[in-house]
Design an enzyme around this catalytic site. Sequence first.
Site, PDB file in Angstrom:
ATOM      1  N   SER A   1      10.961  -7.115  -0.426  1.00  0.00           N
ATOM      2  CA  SER A   1       9.653  -6.949   0.241  1.00  0.00           C
ATOM      3  C   SER A   1       9.299  -5.371   0.499  1.00  0.00           C
ATOM      4  CB  SER A   1       9.772  -7.581   1.756  1.00  0.00           C
ATOM      5  OG  SER A   1       9.773  -8.919   1.680  1.00  0.00           O
TER       6      SER A   1
ATOM      7  N   HIS B   1       5.746  -6.246   7.487  1.00  0.00           N
ATOM      8  CA  HIS B   1       6.747  -7.098   8.151  1.00  0.00           C
ATOM      9  C   HIS B   1       8.006  -6.270   8.090  1.00  0.00           C
ATOM     10  CE1 HIS B   1       7.360  -8.677   3.795  1.00  0.00           C
ATOM     11  NE2 HIS B   1       8.394  -8.936   4.292  1.00  0.00           N
TER      12      HIS B   1
ATOM     13  N   ASP C   1      -0.320  -6.545   3.982  1.00  0.00           N
ATOM     14  CA  ASP C   1       1.105  -6.442   4.397  1.00  0.00           C
ATOM     15  C   ASP C   1       1.749  -5.009   4.012  1.00  0.00           C
ATOM     16  OD1 ASP C   1       3.637  -7.164   5.169  1.00  0.00           O
ATOM     17  OD2 ASP C   1       3.876  -8.715   4.213  1.00  0.00           O
TER      18      ASP C   1
END
Length: 704
Positions: free
Chosen positions: A640, A83, A220
């Site tokens: 992240s 992402h 991810d």
Amino acid sequence: MKRLLMSIVGLLALLPMKADEGMWTLYNLPQAVYDQMKAYGYSLPYESLYSGNNPIKGSVVLFGGFCSGVVVSPDGLVFTNHHCGFEAIRSHSTVEHDYMLNGFYAKTAKDELPNENLFVSFMIEQQDVTARLQALGIDDMPFDKQADVIDSIAAVMTDSVKKIDKSYHVEIDPYYEGNQYYATTYQLFPDVRLVFAVPKSMGKFGGETDNWMWPRQTCDFSVFRIYADPKTNGPAEYSEANVPYKPKSWAPVSMQGYKDGDFAMTVGYPGSTERYLSSYGIKEMRDAGNATRVQVRGLKQEIMKRHMDADEAVRIKYDSKYAQSANYWKNSMGMNKCIDSIGIIEQKKAYELRLRHWQDTTGYLKGKLDFDLMARLYAKCFKHRRAFYYWFETFRGTNELVTRAMKAGSGMEVKGSEKDPKKQYIEFEDNSDEWDEALDKEVLAALLQNYREHVSEEYLPSFYQTIDKKFKGDCKAYVDYLYKKSILMKSGKKLYFNKKSFNEDLGVQLGLSLQDYIAAQSEILNPLSDSIDVQEKYLCAAKLRMEQDLPHYSDANMTMRLSYGRVGGFTLNGSPSGYYTTAESIVEKMKMSDRVPEYFAEPIMHELLSAKDFGPYQDKTTGKMQLCFLTNNDITGGNSGSPMFNGKGELIGLAFDGNWDSLSSDIYFEKNLARCIGVDIRYVLYMIDKWGHADRLMKEINAK
């Protein structure tokens, strides 16, 4: 001596600092924190983190200014989340070559894709410059003046470090609510290329259904490479002549896994927390900020999703925009739930009473920190802040027309004659590949009507009078007219802004109206906000003084931080959550895709994750292919892509999310509930190997 050390460690475990909480700066990591890390299983020396040979900080990067990443090879290969690479992947996608849908692998170095405006930064060093700024009287300056002084000192320091390396620059950030200031030296690399991405079905598996939830099976990750000047191995703008960067440090990748209770550490660039915030600030965040964001984005996203589902080309254009919007839409819902269920506001009020009593006893900041004044300021500010959040969510970055209208008044390159103002013009390039008119128009019309319904008349910008007088209050008719008639929507047309016809255009008038409105609101809000910030600064200072025997970390501010803890689960709905997920669990979810579309995965993914034997990627202890895992590391937005290290400083995963019960963590860390979700690095390597057949990458990474 050993007995004494063990006693100290034992006492530290009892301290109310909560050992698994914290986003610690590396250059001045408290010894007490390091000692607790050792007690948990960290086996490297103190210097290994920041200042030793090949310190861990040297392998961690700020990715794009909004995420974290880690260098994993001697040729500048970078792992981050899928992402985090979402927009880069999307920008290279077309209906014919949809890398978002189908994934991407650059089979040779020549196939690695450059990305405009994407960069990574390395932190070189950090230092405390509080005394230097205080000597200039910064504590007594208005906030706008403070910013000017900070920028000037950062410029002076940048000039100094450029004598060491021309690619260095310095940024100064406030810490502890402006009670301290640290200067950080960075090296920025602007040539970063896409190397590998799994299909969206895996990189975003579970979508918004599973976002902020446990258990998770999302793969991810995405892979990029830093490129450098072939002569200097230093930063360089994109050029075909650039070569892979040769970093001083890179993270060793471990295939050995983890078990319950093992030490785990993340190092990355967390974006923003507000854990020193007052009870009044949290109430405003809940009722003015989060509630507004949930309401407006819910409306906007419903329209976006409908258009995206109906047209593949539209989906490609809006995939990244939708994901960004939905992420903090759901975060805001979860945070408000936690604020109420945990009782955070009441806990903060009780702490403030204690702090107030301590202030009365000691006299510290008497005449400065004033709890009654803080309450009055927040009460006066509330309705203005709520209206501002509605304005921001409605008009900032929501559609192309308003974006152009706001730009037309300022911030655009002026072209044409320098001598004759009448021949000066601005021009909007054709960017029709980035937005869809039908979607844009429906979103804007709905948001204009929604704004009117949720704010009082005093907060309506003047263009609403045009809607009422010329379009009988019909927002849709107003929007249709603007898209059809406004000169702002004529891409490639020269717009002579000094002509009368320019200012008579309703699109231009919309932009001017919005700018006038926000300027007027700023005159009201800025003094109130400045006064509130002063009180919040004093509140933080009082807490630090009252608890001066304990180590304290500053709120996150997109600078490098370390968080540590252990691998392990929590109690979920009265039962143990487990601390990892397996291949079997994702296959079961894939079978539910007829009911939950976000569980769809291509047949090859069913096949790969239904394997009987996963070879070296299978955990040696459990015998399972482990996909994602939990730690009690501290995490927030910006983390992240943060590398997750074991006690030997080896990479075992990439942080990508928190759990639903951790969504209060930006303001309050609940150690019994808050968890960090990471993708197992063996899952990452399995996909690179078995799906991508990327032998050259596997050899380069050299996982052990």
